[in-house]
Design an enzyme around this catalytic site. Structure first.
Site, short mmCIF file in Angstrom:
data_model
loop_
_atom_site.label_atom_id
_atom_site.label_comp_id
_atom_site.label_asym_id
_atom_site.label_seq_id
_atom_site.Cartn_x
_atom_site.Cartn_y
_atom_site.Cartn_z
N ASP A 26 0.75 -1.62 0.13
CA ASP A 26 -0.08 0.08 -0.08
C ASP A 26 0.75 1.36 0.33
OD1 ASP A 26 -1.68 2.31 0.81
OD2 ASP A 26 -3.18 0.52 1.56
N ASN A 72 -13.28 -3.06 1.92
CA ASN A 72 -14.40 -2.67 1.59
C ASN A 72 -15.45 -3.20 0.33
OD1 ASN A 72 -15.04 -1.05 4.33
ND2 ASN A 72 -12.56 0.42 3.22
N HIS A 101 -10.29 -5.76 -3.44
CA HIS A 101 -9.03 -5.68 -2.77
C HIS A 101 -8.79 -6.25 -0.97
CE1 HIS A 101 -9.75 -1.13 -2.64
NE2 HIS A 101 -8.95 -1.20 -1.58
N HIS A 129 -7.25 -5.46 2.61
CA HIS A 129 -5.97 -4.29 2.90
C HIS A 129 -5.49 -5.76 3.73
CE1 HIS A 129 -6.50 -1.14 2.02
NE2 HIS A 129 -7.46 -1.20 1.40
#
Length: 131
Positions: A28, A84, A95, A97
């Protein structure tokens, strides 16, 4: 084409510590903690309900590998997995995290300050749909 698809197609530079034939893992660019990665399927969809089962199974195996890497590299005793989807999928490409957690890192849940039902009716309503 979305930015994540461009990363998958090597059109945008990303730091990629792992990749399978179904998913890609990249750092990220605004990490919550060092090692924070995104695990992204190579199919462009915005919701978990649209991702093929074999891709999701591969993603879960990768998540386990990533967490083990956090333990080995950072001595992390914990981790967080966040996602989310659908209308809340901020990049339009599903995706997940995953990032290591450390005592006092300051990350935590934010209370919505709204009361929500917690009862048998809620459980039964979901149970009907999950059968």
């Amino acid at each position: 084409m979305c930015d994540f698809c461009k990363i998958i197609n090597k059109e945008i530079k990303a730091y990629v510590p792992y990749e399978s034939d179904k998913n890609i893992v990249f750092l990220d660019y605004e990490p919550i903690n060092e090692g924070h990665v995104l695990i992204c399927p190579k199919v462009h969809e915005d919701s978990i309900t649209k991702i093929p089962d074999d891709v999701l199974k591969d993603m879960l195996v990768i998540i386990r590998k990533v967490v083990a890497a956090f333990e080995a590299r950072y001595g992390a005793k914990g981790y967080t997995i966040m996602q989310n989807g659908g209308a809340n999928c901020d990049y339009g490409h599903f995706h997940v995290h995953v990032f290591p957690r450390f005592e006092g890192d300051g990350f935590g849940w934010f209370d919505s300050c709204k009361p929500h039902a917690y009862n048998q009716e809620v459980s039964d309503g979901l149970k009907e749909l999950l059968m």
